[in-house]
Scaffold this motif. Structure first.
Motif, short mmCIF file in Angstrom:
data_model
loop_
_atom_site.label_atom_id
_atom_site.label_comp_id
_atom_site.label_asym_id
_atom_site.label_seq_id
_atom_site.Cartn_x
_atom_site.Cartn_y
_atom_site.Cartn_z
N GLN A 1 -25.22 -11.93 4.09
CA GLN A 1 -24.26 -12.93 4.53
C GLN A 1 -24.49 -14.23 3.77
N VAL A 2 -23.39 -14.93 3.49
CA VAL A 2 -23.46 -16.19 2.77
C VAL A 2 -22.89 -17.29 3.66
N GLN A 3 -23.61 -18.41 3.72
CA GLN A 3 -23.12 -19.57 4.47
C GLN A 3 -22.49 -20.54 3.47
N LEU A 4 -21.32 -21.07 3.83
CA LEU A 4 -20.55 -21.89 2.91
C LEU A 4 -20.12 -23.19 3.58
N VAL A 5 -20.26 -24.30 2.84
CA VAL A 5 -19.85 -25.61 3.36
C VAL A 5 -19.03 -26.33 2.29
N LEU A 85 -1.89 -33.03 -8.93
CA LEU A 85 -1.62 -32.54 -7.59
C LEU A 85 -0.19 -32.81 -7.16
N LYS A 86 0.35 -31.86 -6.38
CA LYS A 86 1.72 -31.95 -5.88
C LYS A 86 1.68 -31.94 -4.35
N PRO A 87 2.72 -32.48 -3.71
CA PRO A 87 2.75 -32.43 -2.24
C PRO A 87 2.61 -31.02 -1.69
N GLU A 88 3.11 -30.03 -2.40
CA GLU A 88 2.99 -28.64 -1.93
C GLU A 88 1.57 -28.09 -2.03
N ASP A 89 0.65 -28.84 -2.62
CA ASP A 89 -0.75 -28.44 -2.62
C ASP A 89 -1.45 -28.85 -1.32
N THR A 90 -0.76 -29.60 -0.48
CA THR A 90 -1.33 -30.02 0.80
C THR A 90 -1.68 -28.82 1.66
N ALA A 91 -2.95 -28.73 2.07
CA ALA A 91 -3.43 -27.59 2.84
C ALA A 91 -4.89 -27.82 3.21
N VAL A 92 -5.38 -26.96 4.07
CA VAL A 92 -6.83 -26.86 4.27
C VAL A 92 -7.35 -25.86 3.25
N TYR A 93 -8.35 -26.28 2.50
CA TYR A 93 -8.91 -25.44 1.44
C TYR A 93 -10.21 -24.82 1.94
N TYR A 94 -10.31 -23.50 1.79
CA TYR A 94 -11.45 -22.75 2.27
C TYR A 94 -12.22 -22.12 1.11
N CYS A 95 -13.51 -22.18 1.21
CA CYS A 95 -14.41 -21.49 0.29
C CYS A 95 -14.65 -20.07 0.82
N ASN A 96 -14.75 -19.13 -0.10
CA ASN A 96 -14.91 -17.73 0.29
C ASN A 96 -15.88 -17.03 -0.65
N ALA A 97 -16.60 -16.06 -0.13
CA ALA A 97 -17.56 -15.31 -0.96
C ALA A 97 -17.45 -13.82 -0.64
N GLY A 98 -17.67 -13.01 -1.66
CA GLY A 98 -17.61 -11.57 -1.47
C GLY A 98 -17.75 -10.84 -2.77
N LEU A 99 -17.25 -9.62 -2.82
CA LEU A 99 -17.35 -8.81 -4.02
C LEU A 99 -16.47 -9.41 -5.13
N ARG A 107 -8.07 -10.92 -3.45
CA ARG A 107 -8.42 -10.51 -2.08
C ARG A 107 -9.68 -11.24 -1.62
N ASN A 108 -9.71 -11.62 -0.36
CA ASN A 108 -10.84 -12.40 0.12
C ASN A 108 -12.05 -11.52 0.44
N GLY A 109 -13.23 -12.18 0.40
CA GLY A 109 -14.45 -11.55 0.84
C GLY A 109 -14.71 -11.86 2.31
N PRO A 110 -15.83 -11.43 2.84
CA PRO A 110 -16.08 -11.56 4.29
C PRO A 110 -16.58 -12.92 4.76
N ASP A 111 -17.05 -13.76 3.85
CA ASP A 111 -17.70 -15.01 4.26
C ASP A 111 -16.81 -16.21 3.97
N TRP A 112 -16.64 -17.06 5.00
CA TRP A 112 -15.76 -18.22 4.91
C TRP A 112 -16.49 -19.50 5.29
N GLY A 113 -16.08 -20.61 4.65
CA GLY A 113 -16.47 -21.92 5.12
C GLY A 113 -15.49 -22.38 6.18
N ARG A 114 -15.70 -23.61 6.67
CA ARG A 114 -14.84 -24.15 7.73
C ARG A 114 -13.62 -24.86 7.17
#
Length: 122
Positions: A1-5, A85-99, A107-114
């Motif tokens: 498991q990977v912890q991401l911040v 950057l454009k207004p349509e880039d507005t979002a919550v950005y998440y870090c992800n780890a996996g294969l 496709r996402n991996g199993p580990d997510w940041g907040r």
């Protein structure tokens, strides 16, 4: 498991730049990493991914040419440099780890940041 911040989000005007960071800990060796984002009322979507040693990258068409993903394994940190950057880039950005082969296919991996909020004003 990977912890991401994640860190580095904020408010920026259209045309501006931000640099996101993702600090990883745990089983980070040979792990692919990527960025996803979720705008209000929309599903989470793939943004960019990078192989464990940084020799391969993959971007969503919507950010290609504007965003650059990189990683520094000595610091266990991944980055996303976001330019034009454009207004349509507005979002919550998440870090992800996996294969790596999953992430490099969008496709996402199993580990997510907040997540970290990015807001682009017009």
């Amino acid at each position: 498991q990977v912890q991401l911040v994640e860190s580095g989000g904020g408010l920026v005007q259209a045309g501006g730049s931000l640099r996101l960071s993702c600090a990883a800990s745990g089983r980070t060796f040979s792990t692919g990493m990527g960025w996803f984002r979720q705008a209000p009322g929309k599903e989470r979507e793939f943004v960019a991914a990078i192989s464990w040693n940084g020799d391969r990258v993959y971007y969503a068409d919507s950010v290609k040419g504007r965003f650059t993903i990189s990683r520094d394994n000595a610091k266990n940190t991944m980055y996303l440099q976001m330019n034009s950057l454009k207004p349509e880039d507005t979002a919550v950005y998440y870090c992800n780890a996996g294969l790596t082969h999953n992430l490099l296919s969008g496709r996402n991996g199993p580990d997510w940041g907040r997540g970290t909020q990015v807001t682009v004003s017009s």
